[in-house]
Write a protein that holds these residues in place. Structure first.
Motif, PDB file in Angstrom:
ATOM      1  N   ASP A 270       0.201  -1.082   0.158  1.00 37.23           N
ATOM      2  CA  ASP A 270      -0.242  -0.539  -0.064  1.00 37.23           C
ATOM      3  C   ASP A 270       1.026   1.230  -0.058  1.00 37.23           C
ATOM      4  OD1 ASP A 270      -2.663   0.502   2.337  1.00 37.23           O
ATOM      5  OD2 ASP A 270      -1.775   1.566   0.198  1.00 37.23           O
TER       6      ASP A 270
ATOM      7  N   ARG B 190     -10.140  -4.461  -3.494  1.00 34.94           N
ATOM      8  CA  ARG B 190      -9.827  -4.178  -4.546  1.00 34.94           C
ATOM      9  C   ARG B 190      -9.119  -5.617  -5.439  1.00 34.94           C
ATOM     10  NH1 ARG B 190      -6.372  -1.978  -0.685  1.00 34.94           N
ATOM     11  NH2 ARG B 190      -7.941  -0.715   0.621  1.00 34.94           N
ATOM     12  N   ASP B 212      -7.243  -8.817  -0.519  1.00 38.51           N
ATOM     13  CA  ASP B 212      -6.860  -7.697   0.117  1.00 38.51           C
ATOM     14  C   ASP B 212      -6.516  -7.683   1.750  1.00 38.51           C
ATOM     15  OD1 ASP B 212      -9.308  -4.946  -0.631  1.00 38.51           O
ATOM     16  OD2 ASP B 212      -9.449  -6.540   0.678  1.00 38.51           O
ATOM     17  N   ARG B 305      -9.216   1.563   3.708  1.00 38.14           N
ATOM     18  CA  ARG B 305      -8.591   0.477   3.177  1.00 38.14           C
ATOM     19  C   ARG B 305      -7.835   0.004   5.327  1.00 38.14           C
ATOM     20  NH1 ARG B 305      -4.019   2.014  -0.909  1.00 38.14           N
ATOM     21  NH2 ARG B 305      -5.387   2.437  -1.680  1.00 38.14           N
TER      22      ARG B 305
END
Lengths: 353, 461
Positions: A270, B190, B212, B305
């Motif tokens: 990320d 994702r 993910d 996220r």
């Protein structure tokens, strides 16, 4: 109640060592505290924890209440005002007052609470972390402060769920910090917050001569704003910038300084998040992975894939800076080896699942 | 059991407690069954098992060779001659020879929740088939953009007949049996979606887990997921303390910080969505493409996220009361989540070394006390609330893929890569032997093997 939980762990010797260590800490503290004055505050006395800490159903709530009361009762600045940096035993938070010991019945705990309202019984997890930090090998090449792996914690404390919950509480009370290590497998390192602050200062001192003063201020901002506000193991870039800019205008090159010193690590998965890191830990990570491999291959080569723990602990590992005890605890916690009690002492065997 | 009945008679325990005691005692003594056996002849490993929830009688098995078999768990088809154990053969088997049969591995099977007249299968050949059980014809076929990993239909749905499909594509699709088309596309993940489960308490709530590492909760009447489980949000214990204020315990990721900075993620997501239309949020897409900064309120969760696991989420299983969700991940961790608060209850299940890349199926016993986790070649039985291992069930020769618990009986079925379905049940009651009984039917040759008394062995003369 506390002692029973300690001794019931997977390794009897570890449990015994824990109580002995705790008693030695008590003696040290008695010596120190006799010189200080005792402060009586108006804070509430600590709530005695429920004896049945394994009862998740009922104990979850009362454990929660007990812990928050303990937070109010504990005085946090006490952790940062001791001086001596070399002696590991005395630099830790004095978490009990003289005149008390760990071997307690219920009425004497409440008796102790009447005398010293701030004192509360430390948790298994905290005792285990402090004991293992004290046994961390002294490596003089790089100044990495002692840390404990999460798998080692599981092998020291008897119940994993309790260990997880107590660790979470310690994290939120800002007594310890958790870091994700990049050794391939998912390892987490637990470090006491005093040690981590010393690491940050050490990292700052290392580059002090090469950089202008205003760039170095970011280390202070990092310490004062980010560490106190964010207790997780990773942080998003936007959040980091927001926290740092509360202290002053932060530039990108200052964040690059933090990354270069090893305090922040970019995530591979990320792009917008960073892990918190321990500076100059590369050599130790290499030791960790190679030491694990060496120990497991050593046991695998033997005919019956087992060895008496006392004999095993005397051996030295060629590839690792850590001692054998460190690796044994780590592998016990992650399940690659397991311990059986025999008439001649605990036996370590390689698991085959 | 007799002690419990006696106590009930005397009034010492409640009548309901007798059932609970007997069933939990049977649960805790599960072992490989000697009385019953399921015959499974497949050319590939078993990927998914499901017992129908209407009657609790028929077991569907999906295998890697593209075939789907059905077994009657109640009535036997034959009896084995030596051990007198009951053999359950497949009632039917749908394989590649069927015109619309799956060509590649079947990854997920489920019965239609209302009755056993239909069943749904999802396979790696990018199709989801709805089969008629009586004709064994595929009535409907839905095409997916990638391999289908998971299909699920809601057990409590009264107003919709949607099949939730998780595939290699990051978008979760809802296919309608009534119309024969895909009605919803849920955007938020994702990476490939490995696990899809409907909620047991609400017919509109869907739980999905993807590669993910995120687990999202969706309300299908609205756009976007309303909750993303974060492993750093945790609560101590079973119940979220009601009287304590939330900020002390839970620190959610600040959404405002996320929305301020235009991230790279935003552009590809809007690009994808503009090509795929969906009825529920058609208007918001056009708005989003025009102004990259303003987000539809339901789509704000795309930015979130938070991960529930440090690797892919391979399995989701809600408990029977619908209040907790068990998730398993490729980081070899199994986590128990409180559904209402969205917090991790920090129960640590020790030593779960599981498959990393494939969707597996965990099982929770109906009284929510035991968790069955397939770990390499064994199945570990955990206490759901403390995380301790109670038992290890050994019997398979290769990696175990799926565990399915019978909803009413205390029986467990497990399928593995060694192409076998094993049945685990409590041990049979010890037979009280009488000398007279042996003497009576000594003449009849019904009993083939010599029946030994408990204090005698059968091999010496």
């Amino acid at each position: 109640m506390r002692k029973r939980a300690l001794l019931a762990g997977p390794s009897f010797s570890v449990g015994l060592a824990l109580t002995k260590f705790a008693e030695s800490l008590i003696k040290e503290e008695k010596k120190n505290e006799r010189k200080r004055k005792r402060h009586r505050t108006a804070a509430d006395g600590p709530v005695v924890r429920d004896g049945d800490e394994r009862d998740v159903l009922g104990g979850g709530d009362s454990g929660g209440e007990g812990s928050t009361n303990r937070v109010q009762a504990r005085k946090k600045p006490v952790a940062l005002d001791e001086g001596d940096s070399d002696d590991r035993l005395t630099e830790t938070t004095p978490w009990f007052e003289p005149g008390s010991s760990l071997d307690l019945e219920e009425d004497s705990v409440s008796g102790a609470a009447e005398i010293c309202p701030e004192w509360s019984l430390p948790t298994d997890t905290l005792v285990a972390i402090k004991m293992m930090c004290a046994q961390f090998p002294k490596i003089t090449q790089n100044s990495v402060r002692p840390f404990v792996l999460r798998s080692q914690l599981y092998s020291s404390v008897s119940d994993r769920t309790t260990a997880d919950r107590e660790l979470e509480e310690l994290k939120q009370q800002q007594v310890v910090r958790i870091f994700k290590l990049h050794s391939g497998k998912d390892d987490f390192a637990i470090m006491l917050i005093e040690d981590y602050i010393k690491q940050i200062e050490g990292a700052k001192q290392r580059i002090e001569s090469k950089r202008p003063e205003e760039d170095l201020a970011v280390f202070d901002w990092f310490q004062s704003r980010v560490i106190n506000a964010h207790t997780g193991a990773s942080i998003r870039h936007s959040h980091l910038v927001m926290l740092l800019s509360q202290a002053g205008d932060v530039l990108d090159k200052q964040i690059t300084l933090l990354i270069n010193s090893g305090l922040l690590v970019r995530q591979s998965s990320d792009e917008t998040t960073y892990w918190f890191g321990i500076p100059s830990i590369g050599l130790l990570l290499k030791s960790l992975t190679q030491g694990r491999k060496e120990l497991t291959s050593f046991l695998a080569r033997r005919r019956y894939k087992e060895m008496i723990q006392a004999v095993l602990e005397k051996k030295r590992l060629r590839t690792s800076q850590f001692d054998m005890r460190f690796h044994i605890r780590d592998l016990l916690g992650s399940g690659h080896i397991y311990s059986i009690s025999t008439p001649v002492g605990p036996l370590i065997r390689l698991s085959h699942d | 059991m007799w002690r419990d009945l006696n106590a009930r008679e005397l009034g010492a325990i409640r009548p309901g407690l007798v059932i609970t005691n007997v069933s939990s005692r049977r649960l805790h003594s599960l072992e490989l069954s000697t009385q019953k056996e399921i015959v499974s002849d497949y050319d590939g490993g078993i990927n998914n098992l499901q017992v129908d929830r209407t009657e609790g009688r028929y077991l569907l098995a999906g295998s890697s060779d593209g075939s789907v078999g059905c077994y009657d768990t109640l009535h036997r088809t034959s009896v084995e001659s030596h051990s007198r154990s009951h053999i359950h053969d497949a009632i039917f088997k749908v394989d590649r020879r069927n015109p619309r049969g799956h060509k590649y591995a079947v990854s997920s099977v489920q019965w239609y929740p209302v009755d056993t007249g239909l069943f749904v299968t999802g396979s790696f050949d990018h199709h989801v088939n709805v089969w008629d059980t009586n004709n064994l014809q595929a009535e409907l076929q839905f095409d997916m953009p990638g391999k289908v990993h998971s299909v699920s239909m809601s057990q409590v749905a009264t107003s919709h007949m949607l099949i939730a499909v998780g595939s290699e594509d990051p978008m979760v699709r809802l296919c309608d049996i009534a119309t024969g088309a895909c009605t919803h596309t849920l955007v938020g993940h994702r990476d490939a979606v490995l696990a899809v489960q409907w909620s047991i308490s609400c017919e509109w709530t869907l739980y999905t887990g993807s590669c993910d590492g995120a687990i999202r909760f969706w309300d299908i009447r609205r756009a976007g997921s309303h909750k993303v489980l974060d492993q750093h949000n945790s609560q101590m214990g079973r119940r979220h303390p009601v009287l304590k204020s939330t900020p002390d315990r839970v620190r959610p990721i600040p959404r405002d910080a996320a929305k301020e900075s235009p991230t790279k993620l935003l552009k590809p997501a809007s690009g994808d969505k503009s090509t795929k239309t969906s009825s529920s949020h058609g208007k918001s897409i056009a708005k989003k493409v025009a102004t990259a900064k303003r987000l539809h309120p339901g789509m704000a969760s795309v930015e979130n996220r938070a991960t529930a696991h440090y690797g892919a989420v391979t399995s989701l299983t809600p408990t029977n009361d619908g209040q907790f969700l068990v998730s398993a991940g490729a980081d070899s961790r199994v986590k128990l989540w409180d559904v209402d608060s969205g917090c991790n209850t920090l129960v640590n299940y020790e030593n779960t070394r599981m498959q990393r890349s494939k969707a597996t199926q965990l099982a929770v016993s109906p009284d929510s006390s035991l968790l069955f986790v397939p770990t390499s070649t064994v199945i570990r039985v955990y206490n759901l609330w403390t995380g301790r291992v109670l038992k290890t069930l050994r019997g398979h020769y290769d990696t175990v893929n799926c565990c399915e618990f019978h909803p009413y009986a205390q029986e467990m079925y497990s399928g593995s890569n060694d192409r076998k379905i094993l049945l685990w049940s409590p041990p049979p009651p010890v037979e009280v032997d009488e000398d007279e009984k042996e003497g009576k039917d000594g003449g009849a040759s019904e009993k083939g093997a010599f029946k030994a008394r408990p204090d005698e062995d059968a091999w010496s003369d």
